[in-house]
Write an enzyme that holds these catalytic residues in place. Structure first.
Site, PDB file in Angstrom:
ATOM      1  N   CYS A 822       0.881  -1.174   0.000  1.00 26.15           N
ATOM      2  CA  CYS A 822       0.000   0.000   0.000  1.00 26.15           C
ATOM      3  C   CYS A 822       0.910   1.212   0.000  1.00 26.15           C
ATOM      4  O   CYS A 822       1.758   1.336  -0.887  1.00 26.15           O
ATOM      5  CB  CYS A 822      -0.974  -0.033   1.174  1.00 26.15           C
ATOM      6  SG  CYS A 822      -0.214  -0.382   2.769  1.00 26.15           S
ATOM      7  N   CYS A1137     -40.565   3.700 -10.448  1.00 28.92           N
ATOM      8  CA  CYS A1137     -41.798   2.960 -10.726  1.00 28.92           C
ATOM      9  C   CYS A1137     -42.836   3.491  -9.753  1.00 28.92           C
ATOM     10  O   CYS A1137     -42.796   4.661  -9.365  1.00 28.92           O
ATOM     11  CB  CYS A1137     -41.572   1.454 -10.595  1.00 28.92           C
ATOM     12  SG  CYS A1137     -40.958   0.928  -8.972  1.00 28.92           S
TER      13      CYS A1137
END
Length: 1273
Positions: A822, A1137
């Site tokens: 890292c 919807c």
């Protein structure tokens, strides 16, 4: 002399007394009089008639044309004659013989011919014919007395203006000479009356179209003659409704005759109109003469006559001119002759034909309602005898009504879409359409529809009444659909039925339950014939509070004793501290081992339960475990890393590798420092040196990094950071880009062959070779994980499980160590290694020792697994894997995998696919919903069951903040500062992660009428490009979505929405809108796709249409795949919807699955649905929808000879649902409640100082954040 006198007298006798006429008409002072000298005609005029045809006359030598005014019919108006005394009365016969001289002042008139003479011996009386208004002659009076040749003087006086025009007789007259002389003197005779002489004079008015005035002609029994050429018999340019006096004078009569001229109005002032109102047109007629507004005539002189057939009645009307006829026969023709009279003489006549309208139909003789079902009934009727054009059928239930317009030739109609078990009244009547529609009286029939299945109960709530009793309340369903109302409560625990209640009210008290136990409460509604679906609410009982009090007392005593012991230990340690450094070091080493605690390994079947126990109370047990692990084991020296020649190779001054296990590079030219790199060997699960944990290369160490890769024969590099995070440099970019191709790092040549970007990671295929070695090059796979946030840990541990799958797919037995780095090479690096190793332990032994493995990691490299949140994340990943397993499927294996998932073995058990669906967490109430459930916001929710979570709801700003910067610059700014709950408005919409994570979608309910403005504000503020509408506007008679667009321009506050274009296809309607904001210059274009083939069912009728729709939508969206995790809360696509979940969830899931298949050639239906359920309640809520996703993906990507063959969107898509309804109800078990997420704040241990002022230690960026807990089923 006597003889000459006799001859003179004889000659005078032959000439007669009228040889010399001395008649000069006189008028009153101030009047302008025109005298017209006329000669009598020798031919008699015809008798007067009442009918005439107005001629066009031309009496001028220049051929000018005049048209008679009254076209169409004729009538004679008698002149108004007013006698006036003659101003000159001769006293003797001899006066007639005087020679007179007069100067004639004549208007320009055409003279009559003078060649006609009277028969000898027949005395003739001069007459002036007068026609009024249109030239109808009136009979002249003839006198039998002989009369010499004479002249007549005509004077006209304009009464209205006072002008006086006079035409005098000529002053010199010729007469016939005779050689016979006579001395006989004529005796004077008495003159006749001028009224008698000019009694038959008429006036004829002629309308001149060019001047818009009238011309008047004087006429009589004989055509008047003028003796001299300047004599006049016509008056021109008389305005309508004006008055003049005409004076007729002649030397043979006395006194002069005065005629008053009253000029009539023009017929263009009158218009006959039909004034019958439409509603009365069937039995009434109204006709009205309309007069122009600028009518100047005396209205009192106007009168009207009407005569109508077939009655043949005549109606004389007053000045108003309106005729009303009532009580007439319907549908009958009437003809009316209408007349306008001026001074009681017909001025205008018109015929008007009028037909009365249709009559009202009769009531239908018979109406019947029969064959009713729960949603239909059949209405039949008999035809009425009266005339009708159709029927109107209305059926209603209080208070609403709906009507149907039916044709004339039908006698039955089936009424559909009715509500079950509802009283309806049907009203039927015939109608006829004429000038208006006339409805007959209605005939009614009543019926009730049959019962049907009821809906779910509403507003179900559960609450604790005591530690082991629960209150359950609810409201009746919206649709009862039956005669009764009963509520049935089932109480379940662990899938087993505990108690059942049946009562008429929905108020239950369930007591005597177990303490600290999770229960499910299912409420059914029974309407007397059918049982509805259950509404389910989870609720847990509390602990025994009485027992807790006893425990707390005991705990206080134990804690007090422990505190005394700790204080004593501290005192004892200080007392024994030695000044010798070696002794101090020895003491520290002993203390590092002593501070470790005993943590037992966790078996797989206890993994979830153990996690719940440790995460409780803000993760107190996890924190205790983590803090007991030493950050650095000082017994392992780090002398090499601290050498002066190596210090600039370390990114952080306090994160250094131990000497005993650091990675040593080959020495270069006797340089001892050339062997150092900040990297450590790390043991895997029962595999020594499986990993190399390294810091992120700096610019100074990139060459050493590739040297390590070459010498260690590594083939996989896992990079768990981005090069820059939060404007801080985390790692040098140590690989060539695609444009660059190849880059050389000292003796190692690196070539990039492929670059593939995915949402959470980037895979690059590299080739490396060494300049000084003859060995062949090697392939190296570089995987960069890009979804680790700047602060904290990934919210979803599934991302790291997915990364592990990708890494293991590229690693093999013959590869060297897996290089993981890292920035500092401890925090994220240690987390990934811990997850990978512990998953191997779980798979191999069915248990994990996370604590022990992290301790071993710290013994191999300091600060591995740097903060508590990372320690918890390892446990979360293990729980996720243990609960849900591997659910990702390669496209090439999808068909065979789906077949195995659908198999039942034995047939009575759920299929693996059903079991997978049952493992899906429901995530009910896993996050707060305070904002949506506030009282003022409840009315904005269509369904109380679908309320957005607070953490990802879409906030609306009250006012758009206009920045001075350009819009492009403002797009790059974050909106999070302005999205606080305190300053934002509420709308029922949620952010939903798309496949490309930073690019979010919005899932919203169908707008209500009162939220349309908020809906468009959300679209504008969130920079939505595409709206996907998956619902109709109405479901039966219930609105499920307000129509939020209209024709033309619609305005909502500062927003203007203009519909620009509409295109229709078989599967959807595409609309283009232009959005403008009053504070923005540039408009925005938004596209709306309205799906027309999904009619509210759970599954779309045509799946291929849904796939085609998605493919077309993607063409309108910006290109996906942006790098980085900058979070704007902008959404390119909005899906809605009815409630924003049922159909929206299925669409979003399919959208993400298609993206995953196209990008990575894999699908993971389980994880996609799980992610959507975490974002919004009710997403993909049935097994049918879940199975549909598998089926449609298998149909789109069929396999042939083990290879994926992508199907066209037009190809047929088939589905094979092997689960029937009954079995699904039995096999689908509702998941239990999710666990609460841990608190987001925890303290990191220790601090590190950066090696340079521009860099900071990794743990400062990886500070503790709350782990995202994966709930269990």
């Amino acid at each position: 002399m006597y003889l000459w006198l006799k001859l003179l007298a004889f000659s005078l006798a032959l000439l007669g007394p009228e040889v010399f006429v001395t008649g000069q008409g006189t008028t009153d002072d101030g009047l302008d009089t025109t005298e017209i000298v006329l000669l009598p005609q020798t031919d008699p005029l015809p008798a007067r008639t009442t009918e005439f045809t107005p001629p066009s006359i031309s009496e001028r030598g220049n051929g000018s044309s005049e048209t008679t005014y009254l076209p169409g019919f004729s009538s004679t108006l008698m002149p108004h004659l007013t006698p006036q005394p003659d101003s000159q009365t001769p006293s003797a016969r001899g006066a007639d013989t005087q020679t007179l001289s007069s100067q004639a002042d004549l208007t320009t008139l055409t003279a009559a011919p003078s060649g006609e003479t009277d028969p000898p011996g027949v005395p003739e009386e001069s007459t002036v014919p007068e026609t009024f208004p249109g030239g109808t002659p009136i009979l002249a009076r003839n006198s039998t007395a002989p009369s010499p040749t004479h002249t007549s003087n005509v004077s006209t006086t304009d009464i209205s203006s006072g002008a006086n025009l006079t035409t005098p007789a000529p002053s010199t007259l010729g007469f016939a000479s005779n050689t016979t002389t006579s001395t006989e003197i004529a005796t004077p005779q008495t003159k006749p009356s001028c009224d008698e002489k000019f009694g038959n004079v008429t006036v004829r008015y002629i309308y001149d179209d060019s001047s818009k005035n009238f011309n008047a002609n004087l006429e009589g029994d004989k055509k008047p003659k003028c003796e001299y050429t300047d004599c006049e018999k016509e008056l021109k340019n008389l305005p309508e409704c004006s008055q003049k006096n005409v004076t007729l004078s002649n030397g043979s009569c006395t006194p002069d005759k005065i005629i008053n001229l009253d000029v009539p109005p023009g017929t263009h002032n009158f218009n006959l109109t039909n004034c019958t109102p439409d509603i009365e047109a069937n039995t009434s007629i109204c006709l009205e003469w309309k007069i122009k507004n600028k009518f100047t005539c005396d209205i009192q002189k106007i009168s009207y006559n009407f005569r109508c057939t077939p009655e043949m009645k005549t109606f004389a009307l007053d000045k108003h001119g309106t005729l009303w006829l009532h009580n007439l026969t319907v549908r009958t023709n009437y003809t009316c002759a209408a007349e306008v009279l001026y001074n009681n003489v017909i001025l205008l006549k018109q015929d008007r034909r009028v037909q009365t309208d249709f009559g009202t139909p009769e009531m239908l003789p018979h109406v019947q309602c029969k064959n009713s079902t729960n949603s239909t009934t059949l209405v039949s009727w008999a035809e009425p005898a009266s005339k009708h054009h159709g029927y109107i059928l209305c059926y209603k239930k209080t208070p609403s009504e709906k009507c149907e317009n039916l044709a004339n030739d039908v006698n039955s109609f089936e009424v559909k879409n009715l509500r079950p078990y509802t009283e309806y009244t049907v009203s039927l009547f015939a109608y006829v359409i004429g000038r208006v529609q006339r409805n007959g009286p209605a005939k009614d029939c009543n019926f009730r529809t049959k019962a049907a299945r009821p809906g779910k109960v509403n507003g179900m709530k559960t609450s604790r009444a005591s530690d082991n009793s629960i209150n359950v309340t609810c409201n009746s369903p919206y649709e009862i659909n039956g005669p009764e109302a009963r509520y049935i409560l089932e109480v379940k625990s662990g899938g087993s039925l505990v108690k059942t209640f049946n009562q008429s009210t929905c108020k239950f008290v369930v007591d005597n339950l177990y303490y600290s136990t999770d229960y499910e409460f299912l409420v059914y509604f029974y309407n007397g014939e059918y049982l509805g679906d259950p509404e389910i609410k989870p609720q847990s009982t509390s602990y025994n509070s009485k027992a807790l009090i006893i425990f707390l007392v005991f705990l206080i005593i134990v804690t007090s004793i422990a505190l005394l012991v700790v204080l004593y230990k501290i005192y004892d340690l200080r007392k024994k501290r030695s000044s010798n450094l070696d002794e101090q070091q020895e003491l520290v080493e002993r203390d590092e081992e002593k501070q470790l605690i005993n943590v037992d390994p966790i078996h797989s079947d206890l993994l979830l339960e153990t996690y719940k126990r440790k995460i409780a109370d803000e993760g107190r047990l996890f924190l205790a475990e983590f803090q007991s692990i030493p950050r650095v084991f000082s017994k392992f020296p780090i002398k090499d890393a601290r050498k002066s020649q190596n210090q600039n190779k370390n990114r952080y001054v306090d994160i250094l590798p131990y000497d005993y296990n650091r990675v040593e590079l080959s020495e270069i030219n006797g340089d001892a420092g050339s062997t150092y790199i900040n990297a450590s060997y790390i043991d895997g699960f029962k595999e020594p040196r499986k990993y190399i944990a390294a810091q992120g290369p700096r610019d100074e160490t990139v060459d050493d990094f590739w040297k390590m890769i070459w010498e260690q024969k590594a083939t996989v590099i896992v990079m768990v950071t981005r090069c820059e995070e939060g404007n801080r440099n985390k790692c040098a970019e140590y690989w060539p880009c695609m444009e660059e191709g190849t880059r050389t790092f000292r003796d190692v040549v690196v070539t990039i062959n492929d670059h593939k970007r995915c949402p959470d990671y980037i895979i690059q295929k590299l080739s490396i070779a060494h300049k000084k070695e003859k060995a062949t090059g090697r392939e190296v796979t570089h995987i960069q994980f890009t979804s680790w946030p700047d602060h904290g840990v990934p919210e979803d541990p599934h991302l790291l499980l997915k990364l592990r799958r990708r890494v293991n797919a590229f690693s093999n037995f013959f590869s060297g160590p897996i290089v993981v780095h890292c920035s500092a090479g401890v925090g994220r690096t240690g987390t990934y290694i811990g997850i990978d190793a512990m998953l191997e332990s779980l798979e191999a032994e069915g248990k994990v020792d996370v604590y022990g493995y992290v301790v071993n990691l710290r013994r191999q490299r300091c600060l591995m697994v740097q903060v508590e949140a990372q320690y918890i994340l390892i446990h979360q990943a293990l729980v996720e894997y243990n609960q849900f397993g591997e659910t990702e499927v390669n496209l090439s294996e999808l068909h065979s995998c789906l077949q195995n998932l659908k198999k039942r073995d034995p047939p009575s058990d759920p299929s693996p696919l059903e079991a997978e669906y049952q493992r899906l967490p429901s995530y009910r109430s896993w996050r707060t919903q305070h904002i949506g459930n506030q009282e003022e916001n409840k009315k904005k929710n269509r369904s109380s069951n679908v309320v957005p979570y607070d953490f990802n709801r879409v906030p609306l700003k009250h006012e758009l903040e206009m920045s001075k910067e350009s819009e492009a610059e403002s797009d790059e700014s974050s909106d999070e500062d302005s999205d606080s709950e305190e300053t934002s408005k509420y709308i029922n919409a949620s952010f939903v992660m798309s496949y490309w994570k930073p690019e979010m979608m919005i899932a919203a309910q169908g707008p209500l009428k009162e939220t349309i403005g908020d809906f468009w504000q959300m679209i504008f503020q969130r920079k939505v490009k595409v709206i996907v509408m998956l619902t109709e506007l109405m479901s039966g008679d219930q609105e499920v979505c307000a129509q939020y667009w209209g024709e033309g321009k619609q305005t909502y506050g500062d927003m203007e929405v203009m519909l620009k274009d509409t295109n229709k296809s078989s599967a959807y309607i595409l609309r283009a809108f232009e959005l403008r904001h009053s504070k923005r210059k540039e408009p925005r274009t938004v596209y709306q796709y309205q799906c027309t083939t999904w009619k509210g069912e759970e599954l779309p009728a045509e799946p291929k249409d849904l796939v085609t729709l998605i493919q077309n939508i993607k063409q309108k969206l910006p290109k996906s795949g942006s790098e980085g995790m900058k979070y704007h809360k902008h959404a390119s696509i909005l899906v809605h919807c009815r409630d924003g979940s049922q159909q929206t969830g299925l669409f979003c899931a399919l959208f993400n699955l298609l993206e995953s298949a196209e990008t990575e050639d894999v699908v993971d239906v389980f994880q996609v649905v799980k992610s959507l359920r975490k974002a919004r309640p009710g997403m993909v809520g049935s097994f049918e929808q879940y199975q549909f996703l598998y089926d449609i993906m298998a149909s789109i990507y069929p396999t042939q000879n083990g290879q994926v063959k992508k199907a066209n969107s037009q190809d047929k898509i088939e589905f094979h649902n092997e689960v029937d309804g009954a079995k699904q109800d039995a096999n689908c078990v509702q998941p239990a409640d999710p666990l609460n997420k841990a608190q987001e704040d925890s303290k990191e241990v220790g601090a590190s100082e950066p090696a340079s002022g521009s860099e900071e230690p990794e743990h400062s960026a990886n500070g503790p954040m709350s782990p995202a807990l994966t709930p269990s089923s």
